[in-house]
Design a protein around this motif. Structure first.
Motif, PDB file in Angstrom:
ATOM      1  N   PRO A 144       0.820  -1.223   0.000  1.00  0.00           N
ATOM      2  CA  PRO A 144       0.000   0.000   0.000  1.00  0.00           C
ATOM      3  C   PRO A 144       0.852   1.272   0.000  1.00  0.00           C
ATOM      4  CG  PRO A 144       0.037  -0.948   2.192  1.00  0.00           C
ATOM      5  CD  PRO A 144       0.802  -1.888   1.302  1.00  0.00           C
ATOM      6  N   THR A 145       1.299   1.680  -1.168  1.00  0.00           N
ATOM      7  CA  THR A 145       2.158   2.859  -1.270  1.00  0.00           C
ATOM      8  C   THR A 145       1.377   4.134  -1.555  1.00  0.00           C
ATOM      9  OG1 THR A 145       2.506   2.340  -3.603  1.00  0.00           O
ATOM     10  CG2 THR A 145       4.154   1.511  -2.035  1.00  0.00           C
ATOM     11  N   ASN A 146       0.087   4.023  -1.823  1.00  0.00           N
ATOM     12  CA  ASN A 146      -0.731   5.222  -2.050  1.00  0.00           C
ATOM     13  C   ASN A 146      -2.089   5.023  -1.384  1.00  0.00           C
ATOM     14  OD1 ASN A 146      -2.296   3.587  -3.871  1.00  0.00           O
ATOM     15  ND2 ASN A 146      -0.790   4.006  -5.468  1.00  0.00           N
ATOM     16  N   THR A 147      -2.891   6.082  -1.382  1.00  0.00           N
ATOM     17  CA  THR A 147      -4.167   6.038  -0.668  1.00  0.00           C
ATOM     18  C   THR A 147      -5.130   4.985  -1.215  1.00  0.00           C
ATOM     19  OG1 THR A 147      -3.937   8.365  -0.067  1.00  0.00           O
ATOM     20  CG2 THR A 147      -6.138   7.413   0.095  1.00  0.00           C
ATOM     21  N   PRO A 148      -5.318   4.852  -2.539  1.00  0.00           N
ATOM     22  CA  PRO A 148      -6.224   3.794  -3.014  1.00  0.00           C
ATOM     23  C   PRO A 148      -5.809   2.391  -2.565  1.00  0.00           C
ATOM     24  CG  PRO A 148      -5.798   5.347  -4.779  1.00  0.00           C
ATOM     25  CD  PRO A 148      -4.879   5.718  -3.651  1.00  0.00           C
ATOM     26  N   MET A 149      -4.501   2.131  -2.549  1.00  0.00           N
ATOM     27  CA  MET A 149      -4.051   0.811  -2.097  1.00  0.00           C
ATOM     28  C   MET A 149      -4.206   0.665  -0.586  1.00  0.00           C
ATOM     29  SD  MET A 149      -3.558  -0.816  -4.727  1.00  0.00           S
ATOM     30  CE  MET A 149      -3.183  -2.275  -3.789  1.00  0.00           C
ATOM     31  N   GLN A 150      -4.095   1.756   0.148  1.00  0.00           N
ATOM     32  CA  GLN A 150      -4.353   1.687   1.590  1.00  0.00           C
ATOM     33  C   GLN A 150      -5.815   1.393   1.866  1.00  0.00           C
ATOM     34  OE1 GLN A 150      -2.868   5.391   3.165  1.00  0.00           O
ATOM     35  NE2 GLN A 150      -0.829   4.541   3.524  1.00  0.00           N
ATOM     36  N   VAL A 151      -6.700   1.972   1.052  1.00  0.00           N
ATOM     37  CA  VAL A 151      -8.132   1.673   1.197  1.00  0.00           C
ATOM     38  C   VAL A 151      -8.394   0.202   0.863  1.00  0.00           C
ATOM     39  CG1 VAL A 151     -10.424   2.156   0.250  1.00  0.00           C
ATOM     40  CG2 VAL A 151      -8.875   4.040   0.790  1.00  0.00           C
ATOM     41  N   ALA A 152      -7.746  -0.296  -0.189  1.00  0.00           N
ATOM     42  CA  ALA A 152      -7.952  -1.693  -0.589  1.00  0.00           C
ATOM     43  C   ALA A 152      -7.445  -2.666   0.457  1.00  0.00           C
ATOM     44  CB  ALA A 152      -7.270  -1.959  -1.931  1.00  0.00           C
ATOM     45  N   THR A 153      -6.382  -2.293   1.173  1.00  0.00           N
ATOM     46  CA  THR A 153      -5.769  -3.196   2.161  1.00  0.00           C
ATOM     47  C   THR A 153      -5.994  -2.711   3.590  1.00  0.00           C
ATOM     48  OG1 THR A 153      -3.650  -2.030   2.002  1.00  0.00           O
ATOM     49  CG2 THR A 153      -3.985  -3.888   0.515  1.00  0.00           C
ATOM     50  N   TRP A 154      -7.070  -1.992   3.829  1.00  0.00           N
ATOM     51  CA  TRP A 154      -7.314  -1.370   5.122  1.00  0.00           C
ATOM     52  C   TRP A 154      -7.239  -2.363   6.279  1.00  0.00           C
ATOM     53  CZ3 TRP A 154     -11.303  -3.014   8.227  1.00  0.00           C
ATOM     54  CH2 TRP A 154     -12.305  -3.784   7.608  1.00  0.00           C
ATOM     55  N   MET A 155      -7.695  -3.573   6.071  1.00  0.00           N
ATOM     56  CA  MET A 155      -7.773  -4.521   7.193  1.00  0.00           C
ATOM     57  C   MET A 155      -6.411  -5.062   7.617  1.00  0.00           C
ATOM     58  SD  MET A 155      -9.589  -7.811   5.342  1.00  0.00           S
ATOM     59  CE  MET A 155     -10.883  -6.868   4.584  1.00  0.00           C
ATOM     60  N   LEU A 156      -5.379  -4.846   6.796  1.00  0.00           N
ATOM     61  CA  LEU A 156      -4.035  -5.310   7.137  1.00  0.00           C
ATOM     62  C   LEU A 156      -3.136  -4.181   7.638  1.00  0.00           C
ATOM     63  CD1 LEU A 156      -3.454  -7.667   4.074  1.00  0.00           C
ATOM     64  CD2 LEU A 156      -3.956  -8.353   6.421  1.00  0.00           C
TER      65      LEU A 156
END
Length: 199
Positions: free
Chosen positions: A157-169
């Motif tokens: 998760p290097t950007n905000t969309p990927m942080q949203v996609a991997t929020w549970m980790l």
């Protein structure tokens, strides 16, 4: 002594929503992971977040079967206020899933922090509730499962969309993870409370 009406209603409700079986599945999955990972955990802090996420997701999927009753028509026509009962069902299920994991990890050291567990259980139960509203109780587990699959196989998760996609980790202090879980919990609970499970 004849049981009071509220006790009788709660007993019937628990049976119709398969709550005893769901609770047994939640406890069994949490205890199994806690036992299998006991020797690999350190006592001074949480380890890899993948295992607690799997436990919480399994718990959310287990309790999701109770988001619809055996007779959807009865749920919609019964002369009781379903909106607060449905919201309470989701909130209580999320609290139980979180409490089970927090309880079983105490003897061997924490797998995850309390903030992490509460955030993920809230978001995952929100997903399950949204799944029930969109596809019915029998398919409510699909949204938590699908998002977990995306999170596990997603790139870092290097950007905000990927942080949203991997929020549970993500760690519990991550802003994107907290807001994503909160949004899922609120939207899912509200949709399920107002609309109920899809027929």
């Amino acid at each position: 002594m004849i049981p009071s009406v509220p006790v009788r209603w709660l007993t019937l409700y628990a049976r119709s929503r398969q709550i005893p079986a769901s609770l047994a599945a939640v406890v069994a999955s949490a205890v199994t992971v806690a036992v299998l990972t006991r020797d690999g955990r350190e006592g001074d802090g949480p380890t890899d977040q993948g295992l607690p996420v799997l436990v919480l997701a399994a718990g959310a999927m287990a309790v999701s079967v109770g988001l619809s009753g055996q007779d959807p028509a009865l749920d919609r026509t019964a002369a009781i206020r379903w909106v607060p009962r449905r919201a309470a069902h989701v909130l209580l299920a999320g609290a139980i899933v979180a409490a089970v994991l927090l309880t079983v990890q105490i003897p061997g050291g924490p797998m995850a922090t309390a903030a992490f567990v509460v955030r993920d259980s809230a978001g995952l139960l929100g997903l399950a509730a949204l799944g029930a509203a969109l596809a019915g109780g029998q398919y409510a587990w699909t949204l938590p499962f699908a998002w977990l699959s995306v999170a596990i196989f997603a790139p870092p998760p290097t950007n905000t969309p990927m942080q949203v996609a991997t929020w549970m980790l993500l760690p519990s202090g991550t802003t994107a993870g907290m807001w994503t879980a909160l949004l899922l919990a609120v939207v899912g609970t509200a949709a399920y409370a107002v609309a109920g499970p899809r027929r």
